[in-house]
Design an enzyme around this catalytic site. Structure first.
Site, PDB file in Angstrom:
ATOM      1  N   THR A   1      30.630  -1.702  -5.590  1.00 47.44           N
ATOM      2  CA  THR A   1      30.634  -0.408  -6.272  1.00 47.44           C
ATOM      3  C   THR A   1      32.069   0.024  -6.547  1.00 47.44           C
ATOM      4  O   THR A   1      32.916  -0.018  -5.644  1.00 47.44           O
ATOM      5  CB  THR A   1      29.941   0.670  -5.418  1.00 47.44           C
ATOM      6  OG1 THR A   1      28.637   0.222  -5.072  1.00 47.44           O
ATOM      7  CG2 THR A   1      29.837   1.977  -6.181  1.00 47.44           C
ATOM      8  N   THR A   2      32.345   0.438  -7.768  1.00 52.89           N
ATOM      9  CA  THR A   2      33.687   0.903  -8.116  1.00 52.89           C
ATOM     10  C   THR A   2      33.683   2.415  -8.285  1.00 52.89           C
ATOM     11  O   THR A   2      32.644   3.057  -8.297  1.00 52.89           O
ATOM     12  CB  THR A   2      34.171   0.230  -9.417  1.00 52.89           C
ATOM     13  OG1 THR A   2      33.249   0.538 -10.481  1.00 52.89           O
ATOM     14  CG2 THR A   2      34.232  -1.278  -9.255  1.00 52.89           C
TER      15      THR A   2
ATOM     16  N   GLY B   1      34.905  -6.018  -3.510  1.00 51.42           N
ATOM     17  CA  GLY B   1      35.333  -6.728  -4.697  1.00 51.42           C
ATOM     18  C   GLY B   1      35.143  -5.858  -5.916  1.00 51.42           C
ATOM     19  O   GLY B   1      34.044  -5.358  -6.158  1.00 51.42           O
TER      20      GLY B   1
ATOM     21  N   ASN C   1      35.276  -7.104  -8.696  1.00 54.59           N
ATOM     22  CA  ASN C   1      34.531  -8.033  -9.544  1.00 54.59           C
ATOM     23  C   ASN C   1      34.333  -9.315  -8.746  1.00 54.59           C
ATOM     24  O   ASN C   1      35.305  -9.877  -8.236  1.00 54.59           O
ATOM     25  CB  ASN C   1      35.309  -8.305 -10.829  1.00 54.59           C
ATOM     26  CG  ASN C   1      34.474  -8.992 -11.884  1.00 54.59           C
ATOM     27  OD1 ASN C   1      33.809  -9.979 -11.620  1.00 54.59           O
ATOM     28  ND2 ASN C   1      34.507  -8.459 -13.100  1.00 54.59           N
ATOM     29  N   PHE C   2      33.101  -9.790  -8.634  1.00 54.88           N
ATOM     30  CA  PHE C   2      32.802 -10.961  -7.805  1.00 54.88           C
ATOM     31  C   PHE C   2      32.754 -12.262  -8.596  1.00 54.88           C
ATOM     32  O   PHE C   2      32.540 -13.326  -8.022  1.00 54.88           O
ATOM     33  CB  PHE C   2      31.472 -10.754  -7.066  1.00 54.88           C
ATOM     34  CG  PHE C   2      31.605  -9.808  -5.906  1.00 54.88           C
ATOM     35  CD1 PHE C   2      32.008 -10.253  -4.664  1.00 54.88           C
ATOM     36  CD2 PHE C   2      31.355  -8.454  -6.067  1.00 54.88           C
ATOM     37  CE1 PHE C   2      32.161  -9.389  -3.600  1.00 54.88           C
ATOM     38  CE2 PHE C   2      31.500  -7.573  -5.013  1.00 54.88           C
ATOM     39  CZ  PHE C   2      31.893  -8.042  -3.774  1.00 54.88           C
TER      40      PHE C   2
ATOM     41  N   HIS D   1      33.263  -2.283 -21.689  1.00 48.63           N
ATOM     42  CA  HIS D   1      32.022  -2.371 -20.917  1.00 48.63           C
ATOM     43  C   HIS D   1      30.879  -1.689 -21.661  1.00 48.63           C
ATOM     44  O   HIS D   1      31.104  -0.928 -22.600  1.00 48.63           O
ATOM     45  CB  HIS D   1      32.176  -1.727 -19.543  1.00 48.63           C
ATOM     46  CG  HIS D   1      32.839  -2.621 -18.541  1.00 48.63           C
ATOM     47  ND1 HIS D   1      34.201  -2.682 -18.390  1.00 48.63           N
ATOM     48  CD2 HIS D   1      32.317  -3.509 -17.648  1.00 48.63           C
ATOM     49  CE1 HIS D   1      34.489  -3.557 -17.440  1.00 48.63           C
ATOM     50  NE2 HIS D   1      33.370  -4.072 -16.978  1.00 48.63           N
TER      51      HIS D   1
ATOM     52  N   LYS E   1      28.106   2.277 -18.094  1.00 51.25           N
ATOM     53  CA  LYS E   1      29.060   2.259 -16.983  1.00 51.25           C
ATOM     54  C   LYS E   1      29.619   3.650 -16.746  1.00 51.25           C
ATOM     55  O   LYS E   1      30.084   4.319 -17.683  1.00 51.25           O
ATOM     56  CB  LYS E   1      30.196   1.281 -17.280  1.00 51.25           C
ATOM     57  CG  LYS E   1      31.154   1.102 -16.111  1.00 51.25           C
ATOM     58  CD  LYS E   1      32.060  -0.091 -16.300  1.00 51.25           C
ATOM     59  CE  LYS E   1      33.018  -0.269 -15.141  1.00 51.25           C
ATOM     60  NZ  LYS E   1      32.311  -0.453 -13.849  1.00 51.25           N
TER      61      LYS E   1
ATOM     62  N   THR F   1      37.774  -3.596 -12.140  1.00 51.47           N
ATOM     63  CA  THR F   1      38.467  -4.833 -12.478  1.00 51.47           C
ATOM     64  C   THR F   1      39.787  -4.530 -13.176  1.00 51.47           C
ATOM     65  O   THR F   1      40.822  -5.143 -12.881  1.00 51.47           O
ATOM     66  CB  THR F   1      37.578  -5.705 -13.384  1.00 51.47           C
ATOM     67  OG1 THR F   1      36.362  -5.992 -12.691  1.00 51.47           O
ATOM     68  CG2 THR F   1      38.265  -7.007 -13.751  1.00 51.47           C
TER      69      THR F   1
END
Length: 233
Positions: free
Chosen positions: A72-73, A96, A98-99, A131, A135, A142
């Site tokens: 989660t960002t 992360g 971004n994974f 994006h 979002k 990222t």
């Protein structure tokens, strides 16, 4: 593994499918704040929820001594506090932005290029991220990771901002467009030319696979980690 999913939106459903394919059991699918009872004693939690819910979601899991992988960002002002909670409870936390395997290689390339370009003041850096329109946060996590990688390796910049690059502020353009999974670009521009590195995701499957790989890796560990640890970057 026994995996609990906290946040069961689009990403949660794809992670569910990916983890099942890799032989794991999903023992909880939660869209509410997790408790010891609703988590159902998992080996690990994978958390992809919303910025406003992430802190309490992660805290509750760590306080029950369950390792957490979070993607989660938009909540990172509280990340230091979460990392301290993980240490206090002798468990593990992995965040992360971004994974995706490709994005994490892109992070490493970005840092290397920033260190090289530090010696060439003719070039100005600009970031751009695109994006899908759903979002909620901007810029993306990222893009923030990319900006931080540049700031750490390029003496010209000491902060980032959500607009055009000016002086010591590294600029990020955040664009919301259709159903784009995620495209990130770093531009180095001079008066005579431009260097660009770019990563474009074609689907969310790469993010899901990386999250499951991180959950597999974090078992039995204590401390705070990132995908750099998982991928030995």
């Amino acid at each position: 593994m026994r995996i609990a999913l906290v946040g069961y939106g689009k990403m949660g459903k794809i992670i569910d499918e990916m983890a099942t394919k890799r032989g794991h059991e999903i023992i909880a699918r939660l869209n509410e704040t997790p408790t010891a009872e609703t988590l159902n004693r998992p080996d690990v939690v994978i958390e992809f929820s919303h910025p406003e819910a992430a802190f309490n979601n992660i805290k509750n899991c760590l306080q029950n001594r369950i390792p957490v992988v979070s993607g989660t960002t938009g909540w990172l002002a509280q990340k230091n506090e979460i990392e301290e909670i993980a240490l206090q409870n002798n468990t593990a936390f992995l965040y992360g932005s971004n994974f995706s395997l490709g994005v994490n290689l892109f992070f490493a390339l970005n840092e290397k290029l920033a260190a090289i370009m530090n010696n060439f003041k003719e070039y100005t850096v600009q970031l751009e991220e695109i994006h899908h329109v759903h979002k909620k946060d901007a810029p993306s996590g990222t893009a923030i990771s990319l900006a931080e990688g540049i700031i750490q390796n390029h003496a010209q910049y000491d902060a980032w901002k959500l607009e055009e690059t000016q002086n010591h502020d590294l600029g990020i353009f955040a664009i919301r467009q259709d159903e784009v999974p995620g495209t990130h670009s770093v531009f180095y521009r001079s008066e005579v030319d431009e260097i660009e590195i770019r990563h474009a995701a074609f689907s969310r499957d790469g993010f899901a696979l990386g999250a499951v790989m991180a959950a597999e890796w974090i078992q039995g560990k204590q401390g705070n980690f990132s995908m750099k640890d998982v991928l030995h970057l």
